[in-house]
Design an enzyme around this catalytic site. Structure first.
Site, mmCIF file in Angstrom:
data_model
loop_
_atom_site.group_PDB
_atom_site.id
_atom_site.type_symbol
_atom_site.label_atom_id
_atom_site.label_comp_id
_atom_site.label_asym_id
_atom_site.label_seq_id
_atom_site.Cartn_x
_atom_site.Cartn_y
_atom_site.Cartn_z
ATOM 1 N N GLU A 168 10.117 -9.971 -4.325
ATOM 2 C CA GLU A 168 9.613 -9.782 -2.962
ATOM 3 C C GLU A 168 8.485 -10.724 -2.560
ATOM 4 O O GLU A 168 7.747 -10.456 -1.615
ATOM 5 C CB GLU A 168 9.165 -8.329 -2.739
ATOM 6 N N TYR A 170 5.781 -11.595 -4.375
ATOM 7 C CA TYR A 170 4.484 -11.333 -4.989
ATOM 8 C C TYR A 170 4.189 -12.369 -6.090
ATOM 9 O O TYR A 170 4.976 -13.274 -6.327
ATOM 10 C CB TYR A 170 4.425 -9.896 -5.493
ATOM 11 N N ARG A 218 11.172 -6.335 -12.416
ATOM 12 C CA ARG A 218 11.809 -6.474 -11.101
ATOM 13 C C ARG A 218 11.744 -7.934 -10.698
ATOM 14 O O ARG A 218 10.684 -8.465 -10.380
ATOM 15 C CB ARG A 218 11.149 -5.598 -10.050
ATOM 16 N N HIS A 256 8.961 -10.921 2.020
ATOM 17 C CA HIS A 256 8.503 -10.334 3.279
ATOM 18 C C HIS A 256 8.477 -11.377 4.403
ATOM 19 O O HIS A 256 8.386 -11.011 5.578
ATOM 20 C CB HIS A 256 7.122 -9.711 3.109
ATOM 21 N N GLN A 343 11.438 3.246 10.846
ATOM 22 C CA GLN A 343 10.438 3.644 11.831
ATOM 23 C C GLN A 343 9.232 4.369 11.245
ATOM 24 O O GLN A 343 8.106 4.171 11.702
ATOM 25 C CB GLN A 343 11.093 4.502 12.914
#
Length: 668
Positions: A168, A170, A218, A256, A343
């Site tokens: 992701e 990081y 991961r 992201h 949401q």
């Protein structure tokens, strides 16, 4: 699901697991706050009861500069104490818990940590708009030691395993990618150099905790960033991690900053399973997949194809705390599916300000520590309105033991939520309506569709809950709003009006943008049609069956204002992809038989149209007040509780409506 691959036993290193359904890491936004420890533990305990074979926590930062708001940090003594308590409570509940060790690298925010972010190289982040410091050799040594010490702590604190966050975007992922690693020392340059830190972190952890403690890494299966790690390099990393001592690889997708959706509802189920499968084919240790494996069917298919050994969905466990147990019990009808709407989960986690994670379709998420007890004095409850607010009120009231009757004026349940299910990527909303319908049937709720109750009928009930929702608002002062070419978003989404050929949509908020997406997508040739021709060497003559055009007029300079930050950009990309023309900062002045007059500070324009769709807001339905006028003598006793859009039509917000209905019904 009796012969399901998902339900077969499995192992990760020395850890024996009852089945293949894990709960992936989720940052809940309350970690580290001792006042929230009971809630955090209750959240996990409820998922233990729901059958999770292994739960992976959200981020626990190994160093302060690699942390952030609402995260555990392993250098804080009280955070360590809280984690020990958490691990003990999950063990006592019969569950298995893995601690995710993280350094956020250039994704850390100095405003949250009070420290300058550190990364492989001083390359700015689009996400944070900050430029990190390039790490020194001493910094790298500190990181390796912090990960090793974090693993030792996790083992001694009672966790069943650790997961190293290397995906992701990081820190460890940043070292792997040439986009963020411009180093010329042994931790950069060549592929071996970029792999080195991740491999050394695993080896260092293995040396510190021994062979018996399970270590999951991961890793990123695909960064979805132009110029980043190649597929061959990714497989080389996977092999190096296995050789360094990892017991399993959990394959993540995307950063992201990526411009391809990876977790939203626009992404097909199981879309990235083949990427996980490529990693599995390259190594001999178990491989875990997560992205868009939100249904039992998608997860089962991924295992059947051999793409992975375990699945670790995250948000589906927010929607239904009994996700695995219901799969094991073959209770697909009773499963509350995740909508991938983002949401109340990702929008809360990444919003400004950030909020604790919740769930649109499960109002108990984030409230697990609050007792839910049957009523000691059951009463008769009438719920008027069958949208999601009414459905939730009826469900919760019935769960507490009340005798509930639900009245819905239309022939179908769902209200505005049913209309919204026509929007591309929102067809899954019908799964929520299916879930409610099944739940009400099982709870014995009397559902009366096509019925508007009279005041006389309502006198028979002890409490009345009004959830009649909203209706489209048509500005009275808008000249030409009554012309035949004008309709509302409800007319379009319900199918009451056919599409025009030259359409102007007035109102560029969330509803207007969704309607533009729906109309543009519906008018275009479907993906299945295009695929049919493409596979046979033919090209359709046009992207649309007939000439068609849409102009979206927004008063605000920000189109789709109010749509959450993790999905708004996806919606705007879809409008662009489908050729929707967007006019920002224009007010609709008048409508005539040929189109729409719009204006801004620079002047006015005329937009030709044969159809004008008004998405100019909503107003609460208040006709229920008229129903009760006939019962004036009982006015006080008949005074209803009003929830959802019927109480506040400021903006359509299903999460708010469902939560409000839940809280009210809990208090009856």
């Amino acid at each position: 699901m009796g012969s399901s691959l998902l339900l077969q036993r499995g192992t990760i290193g020395t850890l024996a697991l009852d089945h293949r359904i894990l709960m992936g890491a989720m940052h809940l936004g309350i970690e580290g706050d001792r006042r929230e420890l009971d809630q955090l533990a209750a959240f996990y305990e409820e998922r233990v009861r729901g059958g999770a074979a292994l739960i992976i926590t959200g981020h626990a930062a190994v160093l302060p500069e690699g942390g952030g708001h609402g995260m555990f940090c392993l250098t804080v003594p009280d955070h360590r104490d809280q984690l020990r308590e958490l691990a003990g409570r999950i063990r006592a509940a019969g569950g298995k818990l893995a601690l995710q060790l993280t350094h956020t690298g250039r994704y850390a925010r100095s405003a949250e940590t009070g420290l300058t972010p550190k990364a492989p190289s001083a390359i700015a982040s689009r996400l944070t708009r900050e430029t990190p410091e390039a790490m020194t050799a001493s910094d790298i040594a500190d990181v390796k030691e912090a990960f090793a010490e974090g693993a030792r702590f996790a083992r001694d604190a009672g966790f069943h395993a650790i997961e190293i966050m290397g995906s992701e975007g990081y820190l460890l992922n940043e070292f792997m990618s040439p986009l963020t690693n411009a180093r010329e020392d042994e931790y950069g340059g060549t592929l071996d150099g970029r792999i080195r830190l991740s491999a050394e972190v695993v080896a260092g952890i293995r040396a510190r905790v021994g062979r018996e403690f399970p270590v999951i890494f991961r890793m990123s299966g695909e960064d979805v960033m132009d110029g980043s790690t190649t597929p061959d390099e990714t497989l080389a990393l996977a092999r190096a991690l296995e050789q360094s001592g990892a017991d399993a690889l959990n394959v993540g997708i995307g950063w992201h900053e990526s411009r391809l959706p990876t977790v939203g509802a626009t992404v097909p189920s199981g879309a990235f399973a083949h990427i996980v499968g490529a990693v599995r084919a390259a190594v001999g240790i178990p491989v875990i997949g997560a992205n868009r494996l939100h249904t039992p069917e998608a997860a089962e298919q991924a295992l059947a194809r051999g793409d992975m050994d375990f699945v670790a969905p995250a948000r589906p466990w927010l929607a239904d705390a009994a996700f695995a147990r219901k799969i094991a019990q073959s209770d697909r009808d009773g499963l509350n599916l995740c909508l991938a709407c983002n949401q109340a989960c990702l929008d809360h986690a990444f919003g400004n300000p950030r909020k604790a994670v919740a769930c649109l379709v499960n109002p108990r998420t984030g409230r697990e520590a609050e007792p839910f007890v049957p009523s000691d004095a059951p009463i008769a409850v009438a719920v008027v309105g069958g949208g999601v607010a009414g459905l939730q009120a009826a469900k919760t009231a019935a769960e507490r033991g009340h005798a509930v009757t639900l009245f819905e004026a239309r022939d179908r349940l769902g209200g505005q939520f049913l209309l919204a299910s026509r929007i591309p990527s929102k067809a899954v909303f019908r799964e929520t309506l299916r879930y409610y319908a099944v739940a009400l049937q099982r709870l014995g709720v009397a559902v009366r569709t096509g019925t508007v109750p009279s005041a006389e009928e309502l006198k028979a009930f002890d409490r009345v809950v009004v959830a009649t929702g909203v209706e489209p608002y048509v500005p009275e002062q808008l000249e030409g709003a009554d012309l035949s070419l004008v309709c509302t978003y409800a007319d379009i989404l319900s199918g009451a009006r056919a599409f025009g050929r030259k359409v102007v949509i007035v109102g560029g908020g969330g509803i207007g943008s969704d309607v533009a997406h729906y109309m543009a997508e519906t008018a275009a040739l479907g993906q299945d049609v295009n695929a049919f021709f493409a596979e046979r060497g033919y090209a359709p003559a046009s992207a649309h069956a007939v000439p068609f055009g849409i102009t979206l007029v927004s008063r605000s300079e920000k189109v789709a204002k109010g749509v959450g930050p993790t999905t708004r950009w996806v919606l705007l990309e879809e409008l662009k992809r489908r050729g929707v023309e967007v006019l920002k900062g224009y007010r609709c002045r008048a409508i005539d038989a040929g189109g729409v007059w719009v204006e801004n500070e620079a002047g006015e324009r005329f937009l030709e149209a044969d159809q004008v769709v008004l998405c100019t807001g909503q107003r609460s339905r208040t006709d229920w007040a008229e129903w009760l006028q006939a019962g004036e003598g009982d006015a006080e006793r008949l005074r209803p509780d009003v929830v959802g859009g019927a109480s506040d039509a400021a903006e359509l917000n299903a999460a708010r409506a469902i939560r409000q209905a839940y809280e009210l019904a809990k208090s009856l």
